[in-house]
Design an enzyme around this catalytic site. Structure first.
Site, PDB file in Angstrom:
ATOM      1  N   TYR A   1       0.660  -1.185  -0.258  1.00 28.48           N
ATOM      2  CA  TYR A   1      -0.078   0.127  -0.111  1.00 28.48           C
ATOM      3  C   TYR A   1       0.913   1.570   0.039  1.00 28.48           C
ATOM      4  O   TYR A   1       0.212   2.288  -1.030  1.00 28.48           O
ATOM      5  CB  TYR A   1      -1.282  -0.354   1.212  1.00 28.48           C
ATOM      6  CG  TYR A   1      -2.362   0.929   1.550  1.00 28.48           C
ATOM      7  CD1 TYR A   1      -3.272   0.912   0.880  1.00 28.48           C
ATOM      8  CD2 TYR A   1      -1.537   2.025   2.023  1.00 28.48           C
ATOM      9  CE1 TYR A   1      -3.768   2.122   0.894  1.00 28.48           C
ATOM     10  CE2 TYR A   1      -2.147   3.270   2.494  1.00 28.48           C
ATOM     11  CZ  TYR A   1      -3.643   3.201   1.370  1.00 28.48           C
ATOM     12  OH  TYR A   1      -4.846   4.192   1.697  1.00 28.48           O
TER      13      TYR A   1
ATOM     14  N   LYS B   1       1.137   4.154  -2.831  1.00 28.48           N
ATOM     15  CA  LYS B   1       0.808   5.749  -2.511  1.00 28.48           C
ATOM     16  C   LYS B   1       2.329   6.671  -3.022  1.00 28.48           C
ATOM     17  O   LYS B   1       2.134   7.489  -3.397  1.00 28.48           O
ATOM     18  CB  LYS B   1       0.205   5.796  -1.332  1.00 28.48           C
ATOM     19  CG  LYS B   1      -1.283   4.825  -0.747  1.00 28.48           C
ATOM     20  CD  LYS B   1      -2.339   5.857  -1.926  1.00 28.48           C
ATOM     21  CE  LYS B   1      -3.531   4.804  -2.053  1.00 28.48           C
ATOM     22  NZ  LYS B   1      -4.308   5.878  -2.246  1.00 28.48           N
TER      23      LYS B   1
HETATM   24  P1  NAP Z   1     -13.166   2.991   0.994  1.00 30.29           P
HETATM   25  O1  NAP Z   1     -14.002   2.725   1.360  1.00 30.29           O
HETATM   26  O2  NAP Z   1     -13.580   1.212   0.433  1.00 30.29           O
HETATM   27  O3  NAP Z   1     -13.672   2.962  -1.075  1.00 30.29           O
HETATM   28  C1  NAP Z   1     -13.281   2.159  -1.989  1.00 30.29           C
HETATM   29  C2  NAP Z   1     -13.778   2.943  -3.748  1.00 30.29           C
HETATM   30  O4  NAP Z   1     -12.956   2.231  -4.161  1.00 30.29           O
HETATM   31  C3  NAP Z   1     -15.204   1.651  -3.185  1.00 30.29           C
HETATM   32  O5  NAP Z   1     -15.645   2.568  -3.777  1.00 30.29           O
HETATM   33  C4  NAP Z   1     -14.661   0.999  -4.373  1.00 30.29           C
HETATM   34  O6  NAP Z   1     -15.975   0.994  -5.086  1.00 30.29           O
HETATM   35  C5  NAP Z   1     -13.618   1.797  -5.320  1.00 30.29           C
HETATM   36  N1  NAP Z   1     -12.513   0.637  -5.557  1.00 30.29           N
HETATM   37  C6  NAP Z   1     -12.171  -0.006  -5.514  1.00 30.29           C
HETATM   38  N2  NAP Z   1     -11.166  -1.280  -6.222  1.00 30.29           N
HETATM   39  C7  NAP Z   1     -11.859  -1.072  -7.562  1.00 30.29           C
HETATM   40  C8  NAP Z   1     -11.559  -0.412  -9.217  1.00 30.29           C
HETATM   41  N3  NAP Z   1     -10.963  -1.904  -9.112  1.00 30.29           N
HETATM   42  N4  NAP Z   1     -11.441  -0.109  -9.964  1.00 30.29           N
HETATM   43  C9  NAP Z   1     -12.407   0.861  -9.945  1.00 30.29           C
HETATM   44  N5  NAP Z   1     -12.722   1.704  -7.796  1.00 30.29           N
HETATM   45  C10 NAP Z   1     -13.008   0.402  -7.055  1.00 30.29           C
HETATM   46  O7  NAP Z   1     -11.853   3.602   0.763  1.00 30.29           O
HETATM   47  P2  NAP Z   1     -12.013   4.560   1.154  1.00 30.29           P
HETATM   48  O8  NAP Z   1     -10.856   4.955   2.181  1.00 30.29           O
HETATM   49  O9  NAP Z   1     -12.897   5.040   0.815  1.00 30.29           O
HETATM   50  O10 NAP Z   1     -10.599   4.903   0.185  1.00 30.29           O
HETATM   51  C11 NAP Z   1     -11.011   5.771  -0.780  1.00 30.29           C
HETATM   52  C12 NAP Z   1      -9.507   6.441  -0.901  1.00 30.29           C
HETATM   53  O11 NAP Z   1      -8.845   7.077  -0.373  1.00 30.29           O
HETATM   54  C13 NAP Z   1      -8.867   5.859  -1.194  1.00 30.29           C
HETATM   55  O12 NAP Z   1      -7.502   5.585  -2.276  1.00 30.29           O
HETATM   56  C14 NAP Z   1      -7.995   5.007  -0.081  1.00 30.29           C
HETATM   57  O13 NAP Z   1      -6.440   4.479  -0.352  1.00 30.29           O
HETATM   58  C15 NAP Z   1      -7.469   6.003   0.090  1.00 30.29           C
HETATM   59  N6  NAP Z   1      -7.431   6.752   2.035  1.00 30.29           N
HETATM   60  C16 NAP Z   1      -8.528   6.015   2.640  1.00 30.29           C
HETATM   61  C17 NAP Z   1      -7.737   6.816   4.066  1.00 30.29           C
HETATM   62  C18 NAP Z   1      -8.096   5.768   5.367  1.00 30.29           C
HETATM   63  O14 NAP Z   1      -8.164   6.032   6.465  1.00 30.29           O
HETATM   64  N7  NAP Z   1     -10.111   5.654   4.950  1.00 30.29           N
HETATM   65  C19 NAP Z   1      -6.596   6.821   4.726  1.00 30.29           C
HETATM   66  C20 NAP Z   1      -6.042   6.999   3.121  1.00 30.29           C
HETATM   67  C21 NAP Z   1      -6.125   7.487   2.711  1.00 30.29           C
HETATM   68  P3  NAP Z   1     -16.863  -0.261  -4.831  1.00 30.29           P
HETATM   69  O15 NAP Z   1     -17.518  -0.900  -4.049  1.00 30.29           O
HETATM   70  O16 NAP Z   1     -17.718  -1.073  -6.397  1.00 30.29           O
HETATM   71  O17 NAP Z   1     -15.373  -1.504  -5.458  1.00 30.29           O
END
Ligand code: NAP
Length: 247
Positions: A155, A159
């Site tokens: 990861y 990133k």
């Molecule tokens: P999440 O709730 O798991 O949502 C992930 C999203 O990505 C879902 O809409 C999912 O859609 C989509 N996705 C996954 N694989 C995909 C693919 N192959 N093609 C198209 N869509 C895909 O995650 P989140 O926490 O909101 O994360 C969003 C972003 O923020 C990510 O890049 C993550 O690394 C980053 N981030 C999150 C955090 C945190 O604390 N949550 C911290 C730092 C960075 P489906 O359900 O349709 O698969």
């Protein structure tokens, strides 16, 4: 603020991406809500945006796949006539220590988190350049891409790769008035972080100067600013939305 703009949000069906899509729409953008498997959730986002008087379309595409990303961008242009804003938000985790990491766990995370950003930018750059109206590319990285994290080498590498990609593309597309920036969230309550053990959550809480996790819309607020005319002289930057954890 974003009236007449067209935005594509990858992974707009759930979590942070869902809030980004709604926030962009709130400011007037037409939004393509991309998802991979959560069709119902993506349609809910579209319905919410339309109920509030906006315009949106849910489009299935596994953005880890080159051809699927091409189709996503083609659908966006065919539907709304152009693309002004790309938010590369889709992401996942396969956490484990290197000693136990399978090749597939490495490949999945690199493909979904990093190759997807290449795939979508590769598909969108030409139509954006051809339109000669500038544009915005906003890539969602993570504080983990800056600090590293045990159990997340795949990861963190994906990133960190996004950060290098963002700065390179900012240099390539600057003369076209297309800005390219990255946002590094800290800890937000989504499916990605739900499964962290309580002691790990407590540990992170100790390290966050603001003493709370992020609220989901707080990333979307910055996305909207970077997407706006007011951010026209900001490019190649990585901006943390992290309560201060990575300073
Ligand atoms: P999440 O709730 O798991 O949502 C992930 C999203 O990505 C879902 O809409 C999912 O859609 C989509 N996705 C996954 N694989 C995909 C693919 N192959 N093609 C198209 N869509 C895909 O995650 P989140 O926490 O909101 O994360 C969003 C972003 O923020 C990510 O890049 C993550 O690394 C980053 N981030 C999150 C955090 C945190 O604390 N949550 C911290 C730092 C960075 P489906 O359900 O349709 O698969």
């Amino acid at each position: 603020m974003l009236a007449d703009k067209v935005a594509v949000v990858t992974g707009g069906s759930r979590g942070i991406g869902r809030e980004i899509a709604k926030e962009l729409a709130k400011h007037g953008a037409k939004v393509v809500v991309n998802y991979n498997s959560s069709a119902t959730a993506a349609e809910e986002v579209v319905a919410e945006i339309k109920e509030a008087g906006g315009d949106a379309l849910a489009v299935q595409a596994n953005v880890a796949e080159f051809d699927a990303a091409q189709n996503l961008i083609k659908t966006a242009v065919d539907t709304f006539g152009k693309i002004d804003i790309i938010v590369n938000n889709a992401g996942t985790t396969r956490d484990t220590l290197l000693l136990t990491m399978k090749e597939q766990q490495w490949d999945d995370v690199i493909d979904i988190n990093l190759k997807s950003v290449f795939n979508v930018c590769k598909a969108a750059a030409r139509p954006m350049v051809r339109k000669k109206q500038g544009g915005r590319i906003i890539n969602i990285t993570s504080v983990v891409g800056i600090t590293g994290q045990a159990g997340q080498s795949n990861y963190a590498a994906s990133k960190a790769g996004i950060i290098g990609f963002t700065k390179s593309l900012a240099k390539e597309l600057g003369q076209r008035q297309i800005t390219v920036n990255a946002i590094a969230p800290g800890f937000f309550p989504t499916a990605l972080t739900n499964d962290l053990p309580d002691d790990v959550k407590d540990h992170y809480m100790d390290l966050i100067p603001l003493k709370r996790w992020g609220d989901l819309p707080e990333v979307g607020y910055l996305v909207c600013f970077l997407a706006s005319e007011k951010a026209s002289y900001i490019t190649g930057q990585v901006i943390n939305v992290d309560g201060g954890i990575a300073m």
